[in-house]
Design a protein around this motif. Structure first.
Motif, PDB file in Angstrom:
ATOM      1  N   UNK A 157     -12.648  -8.410  55.132  1.00 51.99           N
ATOM      2  CA  UNK A 157     -12.821  -7.016  55.206  1.00 51.99           C
ATOM      3  C   UNK A 157     -12.657  -6.481  56.581  1.00 51.99           C
ATOM      4  N   UNK A 158     -13.021  -5.107  56.739  1.00 49.01           N
ATOM      5  CA  UNK A 158     -12.914  -4.565  58.146  1.00 49.01           C
ATOM      6  C   UNK A 158     -12.724  -3.093  57.915  1.00 49.01           C
ATOM      7  N   UNK A 159     -12.344  -2.432  59.055  1.00 50.26           N
ATOM      8  CA  UNK A 159     -12.113  -0.962  59.132  1.00 50.26           C
ATOM      9  C   UNK A 159     -10.909  -0.435  58.255  1.00 50.26           C
ATOM     10  N   UNK A 160     -11.089   0.379  57.652  1.00 49.28           N
ATOM     11  CA  UNK A 160      -9.751   0.986  56.880  1.00 49.28           C
ATOM     12  C   UNK A 160      -8.144   0.833  57.839  1.00 49.28           C
ATOM     13  N   UNK A 161      -7.345   0.571  57.143  1.00 52.18           N
ATOM     14  CA  UNK A 161      -6.119   0.476  57.773  1.00 52.18           C
ATOM     15  C   UNK A 161      -4.934   1.262  57.005  1.00 52.18           C
ATOM     16  N   UNK A 200      -2.237   3.804  52.487  1.00 52.03           N
ATOM     17  CA  UNK A 200      -1.081   4.272  51.671  1.00 52.03           C
ATOM     18  C   UNK A 200      -1.480   4.151  49.999  1.00 52.03           C
ATOM     19  N   UNK A 201      -2.096   2.871  49.582  1.00 51.39           N
ATOM     20  CA  UNK A 201      -2.696   2.736  48.510  1.00 51.39           C
ATOM     21  C   UNK A 201      -3.530   3.934  47.950  1.00 51.39           C
ATOM     22  N   UNK A 202      -4.550   4.534  48.884  1.00 49.03           N
ATOM     23  CA  UNK A 202      -5.000   5.845  48.344  1.00 49.03           C
ATOM     24  C   UNK A 202      -4.241   6.969  48.153  1.00 49.03           C
ATOM     25  N   UNK A 203      -3.328   7.221  49.023  1.00 43.23           N
ATOM     26  CA  UNK A 203      -2.366   8.386  48.973  1.00 43.23           C
ATOM     27  C   UNK A 203      -1.517   8.024  47.581  1.00 43.23           C
ATOM     28  N   UNK A 204      -1.036   6.830  47.263  1.00 42.12           N
ATOM     29  CA  UNK A 204      -0.153   6.824  46.269  1.00 42.12           C
ATOM     30  C   UNK A 204      -1.013   6.977  45.089  1.00 42.12           C
ATOM     31  N   UNK A 205      -2.352   6.340  45.073  1.00 43.53           N
ATOM     32  CA  UNK A 205      -3.190   6.762  43.906  1.00 43.53           C
ATOM     33  C   UNK A 205      -3.330   8.012  43.623  1.00 43.53           C
ATOM     34  N   UNK A 206      -3.536   8.842  44.542  1.00 41.63           N
ATOM     35  CA  UNK A 206      -3.634  10.268  44.221  1.00 41.63           C
ATOM     36  C   UNK A 206      -2.345  11.073  43.609  1.00 41.63           C
ATOM     37  N   UNK A 207      -1.220  10.403  44.092  1.00 40.55           N
ATOM     38  CA  UNK A 207      -0.024  10.986  43.359  1.00 40.55           C
ATOM     39  C   UNK A 207       0.129  10.684  41.835  1.00 40.55           C
ATOM     40  N   UNK A 208      -0.421   9.195  41.527  1.00 40.70           N
ATOM     41  CA  UNK A 208      -0.385   8.869  40.404  1.00 40.70           C
ATOM     42  C   UNK A 208      -1.580   9.716  39.480  1.00 40.70           C
ATOM     43  N   UNK A 209      -2.396  10.050  40.117  1.00 40.29           N
ATOM     44  CA  UNK A 209      -3.393  10.796  39.266  1.00 40.29           C
ATOM     45  C   UNK A 209      -3.043  12.093  39.165  1.00 40.29           C
ATOM     46  N   UNK A 210      -2.339  12.713  39.966  1.00 37.35           N
ATOM     47  CA  UNK A 210      -1.619  14.092  39.726  1.00 37.35           C
ATOM     48  C   UNK A 210      -0.890  14.258  38.666  1.00 37.35           C
TER      49      UNK A 210
END
Length: 233
Positions: free
Chosen positions: A30-34, A39-49
């Protein structure tokens, strides 16, 4: 030793459409966000939309089922949202999803993409097995307020996850305690994906497989085990 998850008969009666799949992982990094997690979070938001197609998260049938379960144990779902709905609302807001750390970003992305509650627990801080029960109201729950750790107690009848030391997550999957949350130094973890009907077994399995794949990609030296899904229909 593999951690055992128990679901009480009281909870099964309360929400017969409940099911879950657990993923146990050892040797994580683990460690700080990278950038990869972002990119995974941005892609997930697009899929949710795309999935919602203009609807509010609470109008999705899976979120509606979670709201019904929350109502059944006496919690107002518009004030106390399940974790998937809360994350979805943040994803659709102007500020977008928060970046927490590598592992939390990964499981948050899966939660948003599949509109399913997902949690992560540090296995090294779990005491004994984990149980999903209706609280007596005396169980300790360690949380944070004003930068300090404080002990709260759930409401009697509230659905909680707990171990031998106390509550690990209140109101099913609403708020995780600080004792078992994943930190930058976590190396062993249990991830739990929770479903209500009408989410199908295939959809739950697909979400679990995607999370396992993302963990293996982010931590290629880790040992990741996806358990058999359990259903309480």
């Amino acid at each position: 030793m593999t951690l055992t998850l128990h679901v009480s008969d009281e909870v099964r009666t309360l929400a017969p459409g409940f099911g879950h799949v657990a993923i146990e992982a050892h040797g994580l990094t683990n460690g700080p966000s990278d950038e990869a997690g972002s990119a995974l979070l941005d892609a997930a938001t697009r899929r949710l939309t795309e999935r919602l197609d203009g609807r509010a998260p609470q109008d999705d049938p899976h979120i509606a089922a979670w709201r019904a379960a929350y109502t059944a144990f006496g919690t107002k779902p518009s004030r106390t949202r399940n974790s998937a709905e809360a994350l979805a609302k943040r994803a659709l807001a102007d500020g977008g999803l928060p970046r927490i750390n590598r592992l939390v970003d990964i499981y948050n992305a899966i939660s948003v993409a599949h509109l399913i509650p997902v949690g992560g627990e540090d296995l090294d801080h779990i005491k004994g097995d984990m149980r999903l029960v209706r609280a007596t109201g005396t169980e300790p729950f360690v949380t944070a307020a004003g930068g300090e750790q404080v002990v709260e107690h759930p409401e009697p009848g509230e659905v909680v996850w707990c171990d031998d030391e106390g509550v690990t997550c209140r109101r099913w999957n609403w708020r995780q305690g600080v004792r078992t949350r994943l930190t930058d130094s976590s190396v062993n973890a249990l991830f739990l994906l929770e479903r209500m009907a009408p989410m199908t077994a295939a959809e739950l399995t697909a979400a679990g497989a995607e999370l396992a794949e993302a963990l293996e990609k982010a931590c290629p030296d880790a040992r990741v085990e996806v358990r058999e899904p359990r259903f309480f229909d």
